[in-house]
Scaffold this motif. Structure first.
Motif, PDB file in Angstrom:
ATOM      1  N   GLU B 353       0.944  -1.144  -0.092  1.00  0.00           N
ATOM      2  CA  GLU B 353      -0.040   0.052   0.051  1.00  0.00           C
ATOM      3  C   GLU B 353       0.792   1.316  -0.043  1.00  0.00           C
ATOM      4  O   GLU B 353       0.675   2.239  -0.590  1.00  0.00           O
ATOM      5  N   THR B 356       2.170   1.788  -3.552  1.00  0.00           N
ATOM      6  CA  THR B 356       1.250   2.284  -4.154  1.00  0.00           C
ATOM      7  C   THR B 356       0.840   3.748  -3.948  1.00  0.00           C
ATOM      8  O   THR B 356       0.994   4.436  -5.083  1.00  0.00           O
ATOM      9  N   ILE B 357       0.799   4.131  -2.570  1.00  0.00           N
ATOM     10  CA  ILE B 357       0.543   5.607  -2.390  1.00  0.00           C
ATOM     11  C   ILE B 357       1.835   6.515  -3.143  1.00  0.00           C
ATOM     12  O   ILE B 357       1.584   7.484  -3.631  1.00  0.00           O
ATOM     13  N   ARG B 358       2.986   6.019  -2.960  1.00  0.00           N
ATOM     14  CA  ARG B 358       4.117   6.787  -3.391  1.00  0.00           C
ATOM     15  C   ARG B 358       3.844   6.847  -4.876  1.00  0.00           C
ATOM     16  O   ARG B 358       4.467   7.848  -5.523  1.00  0.00           O
ATOM     17  N   ALA B 359       3.804   5.520  -5.535  1.00  0.00           N
ATOM     18  CA  ALA B 359       3.650   5.599  -7.045  1.00  0.00           C
ATOM     19  C   ALA B 359       2.596   6.690  -7.429  1.00  0.00           C
ATOM     20  O   ALA B 359       2.763   7.258  -8.448  1.00  0.00           O
ATOM     21  N   LEU B 360       1.391   6.858  -6.779  1.00  0.00           N
ATOM     22  CA  LEU B 360       0.379   7.804  -7.011  1.00  0.00           C
ATOM     23  C   LEU B 360       0.705   8.886  -7.178  1.00  0.00           C
ATOM     24  O   LEU B 360       0.108  10.003  -7.338  1.00  0.00           O
ATOM     25  N   GLY B 361       1.997   9.240  -6.539  1.00  0.00           N
ATOM     26  CA  GLY B 361       2.923  10.776  -6.719  1.00  0.00           C
ATOM     27  C   GLY B 361       2.873  11.403  -5.371  1.00  0.00           C
ATOM     28  O   GLY B 361       2.911  12.805  -5.258  1.00  0.00           O
ATOM     29  N   PHE B 362       2.409  10.658  -4.132  1.00  0.00           N
ATOM     30  CA  PHE B 362       2.330  11.436  -2.829  1.00  0.00           C
ATOM     31  C   PHE B 362       3.815  11.379  -2.153  1.00  0.00           C
ATOM     32  O   PHE B 362       4.433  10.365  -2.521  1.00  0.00           O
ATOM     33  N   ARG B 363       4.167  12.448  -1.706  1.00  0.00           N
ATOM     34  CA  ARG B 363       5.673  12.648  -1.118  1.00  0.00           C
ATOM     35  C   ARG B 363       5.733  11.610   0.237  1.00  0.00           C
ATOM     36  O   ARG B 363       5.042  11.182   0.689  1.00  0.00           O
ATOM     37  N   LYS B 364       6.860  11.465   0.468  1.00  0.00           N
ATOM     38  CA  LYS B 364       7.473  10.708   1.583  1.00  0.00           C
ATOM     39  C   LYS B 364       6.662  11.179   2.923  1.00  0.00           C
ATOM     40  O   LYS B 364       6.161  10.473   3.722  1.00  0.00           O
ATOM     41  N   PHE B 366       3.721  12.522   3.099  1.00  0.00           N
ATOM     42  CA  PHE B 366       2.319  11.833   3.329  1.00  0.00           C
ATOM     43  C   PHE B 366       2.181  10.634   3.795  1.00  0.00           C
ATOM     44  O   PHE B 366       1.510  10.100   4.967  1.00  0.00           O
ATOM     45  N   ILE B 453      10.199   2.176  -3.697  1.00  0.00           N
ATOM     46  CA  ILE B 453       8.970   2.036  -4.303  1.00  0.00           C
ATOM     47  C   ILE B 453       8.859   0.818  -5.170  1.00  0.00           C
ATOM     48  O   ILE B 453       7.893   0.176  -5.006  1.00  0.00           O
TER      49      ILE B 453
END
Ligand SMILES: Nc1ncnc2c1ncn2[C@@H]1O[C@H](COP(=O)(O)OP(=O)(O)O)[C@@H](O)[C@H]1O
Ligand SMILES: [Mg+2]
Lengths: 247, 460
Positions: B353, B356-364, B366, B453
């Motif tokens: 998860e 996935t969150i990082r792949a979707l473009g969220f920074r560390k 987040f 990631i």
């Protein structure tokens, strides 16, 4: 949902307009090499691979298992950096961005569809589709409306309040496609999006991606080892042993 | 959405969240109850001491440093005029509930019937005024100190320590509970030499004087300010236990006038003035004002807070505060380890998860915020458990009438765990629990945010 489908989108610039035959590619990659060091052995996953991804087209990346398809997609999707070579997206060299800048770039320009769907289990389908919009300055009401619009587009409007665990694999992948597209990215990367699905559902998913590409003028990069899924009029990059093989 | 995800994951892992929350809660409960006890000490012991000696005391300058060696050099001359001076100040008249003099003295006490004699230390006080002081309850904690018992007797009556009574062989005569006299042979007693204070008493003609009742009597001999021995015959009204054994063994409390005439004859001298301030919040202001008044009158007197005169309170409070800090530190370490463990487990379970969150473009940041929020929620659950159970348990303990005797007291106080009575402190404990949850989450959240990631996404 096939014949009577009405697109909810208003992208007049693309829909129905006559795009020039040769568009500038959105992605160019040159001499991409990726090596892994394992103990004292050096593994070359990708060797001097070059190519382009055309705008608003579907590009299939094919090749046998272990040939380097995922490695290439991870670099194009900016999840990984090449050992050498350059990657240009929308005329910007993005091969050596910092972690933070790469994240911001992905948020704006790249959507992802994964082999095992990777939805957030505790969020409803609507919340899952809303999720990437948290990176944008959008009011929650507008965010919600946009998520509903895309869930409707992939044919899941009636299930918006369900959790990922309560729907089938094919439906989950549709939600994942809605999540990848809701930010209206330049390109969607899909690494083996149908590997966990049966043949019929796989074809539906590829068809959905193909259709959305036309409606949203988004470039779609699909990696698969199943060549029977390749749709006509798509570009194909075939990789064998980490190198591009001539079709 | 971060709160939604975090909260739903806490609920999803309900058993683990609850176990962790319980660990935090039990730690917090222990801290809150202990803090409640320390709070009750802060109020209770101070109240006790203020009831006994007032909030402020006036001494001749230098008394606290040198007076013990030479008390007569350091008395307050014309103490009655000093009292009038203080009472005449409008501010002090309003703030001071009691102003009363005290004489500290030492000497030799003897009993003619038992033939025993020993040294005594004692004080002379105004019974009605110290009884008024013992009713003080400035913090409204309902703590009562019984009246001295001195007011009931005549001007010659005294109260002695139980140890003093025992040593003088007067337990039987005074009907002191749990006190028996040393067995003595009647023959021995008859043959014994007469006690020397009785001797002195005889010489001064006191022995023949009858005080008109059959209560046991004492002859008290002390040196006057001019160095001449003087003697007084007093009637023992009662024996009462004193907090410190050495004091109990020698204690004599008498009427102020008795002590004054014994030491100073006609001269109006006193060792100290005890000042009781009605409102404990006003003590510092009153102290400043008293110092001003004394200064303006050109008097060689100083005013002290009772903790300056007697370090007992600071020591008791300091000791329990230190214990509280040690206990809290141990609890904090246990809590931190529990939370680190829980958040680390959550992170390990959700590696994919996170990828996935990082792949979707969220920074560390987040990802860090996501798991930090989860930890804070668990911390808040723990704090709620701690607070709720502390309130329930403290009410049970308070209702059970448990007693303890602080080192400053002769009589026990009822244990009152003051959990909500110190809201700032209670809030601080609750805040500390949530803060610990945040602190403990830092390491696992950084690990989560720094995951590779691609590798995270490959996880099954
Ligand atoms: N993290 C890694 N460490 C070492 N070797 C790796 C790693 N990731 C991939 N490889 C190797 O690189 C080659 C290409 O892998 P991959 O890109 O996953 O192939 P495909 O997706 O085409 O099946 C394989 O030989 C694989 O073993
Ligand atoms: Mg692969």
């Amino acid at each position: 949902m096939n014949s009577a489908y009405n697109p909810p989108f208003e992208h007049d610039a693309h829909i129905g307009s006559f795009a020039p035959l040769v568009e500038e590619p959105v992605v160019r990659f040159q001499n991409l090499t990726k090596t892994y060091r394992m103990d004292r052995v050096q593994v070359t996953a990708l060797a001097n691979v070059s190519g382009v991804i055309a705008k608003a087209e579907t590009t299939f990346v094919t090749g046998p298992s272990g040939s380097g398809k995922s490695t290439l997609l991870n670099i194009i999707g900016m999840l990984d950096q090449p050992s050498s070579g350059t990657l240009t997206i929308l005329d910007q060299d993005v091969s050596r961005l910092s972690d933070r800048d790469a994240a911001d770039f992905r948020a704006r320009h790249i959507g992802f569809v994964f082999q095992s769907f990777n939805l957030i289990p505790v969020l409803s389908l609507r919340e899952n589709v809303e999720f990437p919009l948290l990176n944008r300055k959008i009011a929650s009401r507008a965010r919600r409306a946009k998520a509903m619009e895309y869930l409707d587009a992939v044919g899941l409007a009636e299930f918006v309040d369900r959790r990922p665990g309560e729907i089938s694999g094919g439906q989950r992948q549709r939600v994942a496609i809605a999540r990848a597209l809701v930010t209206e990215p330049t390109m969607v990367i899909a690494d083996e999006p149908t590997a966990n699905l049966d043949t019929k559902t796989s074809r539906d998913i590829i068809a959905l991606l193909d259709r959305m590409k036309s409606e949203l003028s988004t470039s779609i990069v699909i990696c698969t080892h199943d060549t029977s899924l390749i749709t006509p009029a798509s570009a194909v990059i075939n990789i064998v042993d980490g190198q591009t093989a001539q079709e | 959405m971060i709160w939604t995800i975090a909260l739903r994951n806490v609920v999803k892992n309900a058993r683990r969240s609850l176990t962790t929350g319980l660990a935090i809660g039990v730690g917090g409960l222990a801290a809150l109850l202990f803090a409640g006890f320390v709070t009750s000490i802060w109020y209770g012991v101070q109240t006790s001491m203020i009831q006994q000696q007032g909030n402020l005391q006036v001494y001749r300058n230098g008394y606290l440093e040198f007076g013990a060696a030479n008390p007569d050099e350091y008395t307050i001359k014309d103490w009655d005029r000093v009292v009038s001076l203080l009472a005449a100040d409008p501010m002090l008249a309003e703030e001071l509930a009691v102003i009363t003099p005290r004489i500290d003295l030492a000497g030799v006490a003897g009993n003619a019937e038992t033939g025993n004699s020993k040294t005594f230390i004692g004080s002379g006080v105004v019974p009605a005024e110290i009884d008024a002081m013992s009713g003080w309850d400035g913090w409204q904690i309902g703590q009562v100190t019984p009246a001295s018992g001195l007011a009931g007797g005549g001007p010659d009556s005294v109260i002695v320590g139980v140890g003093m009574a025992r040593m003088m062989g007067l337990c039987g005569a005074l009907n002191v509970a749990d006190c028996s006299d040393r067995p003595v042979d009647a023959a021995d007693l008859a043959g014994e030499e007469q006690d020397f204070s009785a001797l002195v008493a005889e010489e001064s003609g006191l022995a023949d004087q009858s005080l008109g009742n059959d209560q046991p009597q004492l002859n008290l001999m002390a040196a006057t300010s001019s160095g001449v021995p003087n003697i007084a015959r007093v009637v023992i009204e009662a024996a009462e236990p004193q907090a410190i054994r050495a004091v109990d063994n020698a204690f004599v409390m008498m009427h102020f006038e008795q002590a004054r005439s014994l030491l100073y004859g006609d001269s109006q001298e006193a060792t100290a003035l005890m000042l009781q301030v009605a409102n404990p919040e006003r003590v510092d202001a009153v102290k400043t004002r008293v110092a001003e008044v004394l200064d303006q009158a050109g008097l060689d007197l100083g005013v002290y807070h009772f903790t300056e005169v007697d370090p007992t309170f600071d020591r008791i409070f300091g000791m329990f505060t230190f214990m509280f800090i040690v206990v809290s530190a141990v609890l904090a370490i246990v809590i931190v380890f529990t939370i680190v463990n829980t958040i680390s487990m959550t992170v390990v379970e959700r590696v994919k998860e996170i990828g996935t969150i990082r792949a979707l473009g969220f920074r560390k940041g987040f990802v860090r915020a996501l798991f930090l929020t989860e930890s804070v929620i668990i911390g808040m659950i723990g704090a709620a458990i701690a607070l709720g159970s502390a309130v329930v348990l403290s009410n049970l303990v308070n209702a059970s009438g448990l007693q303890w005797t602080p080192p400053s007291n002769a009589t026990p106080l009822t244990v009152q765990l003051m959990v909500l009575d110190n809201p700032v402190f209670t809030a601080a404990v609750v805040g500390a629990l949530v803060f610990l949850a945040m602190l403990a989450a830092v390491l696992p959240t950084f690990k989560a945010a720094n995951l590779n990631i691609v590798e995270s996404l490959q996880r099954a």
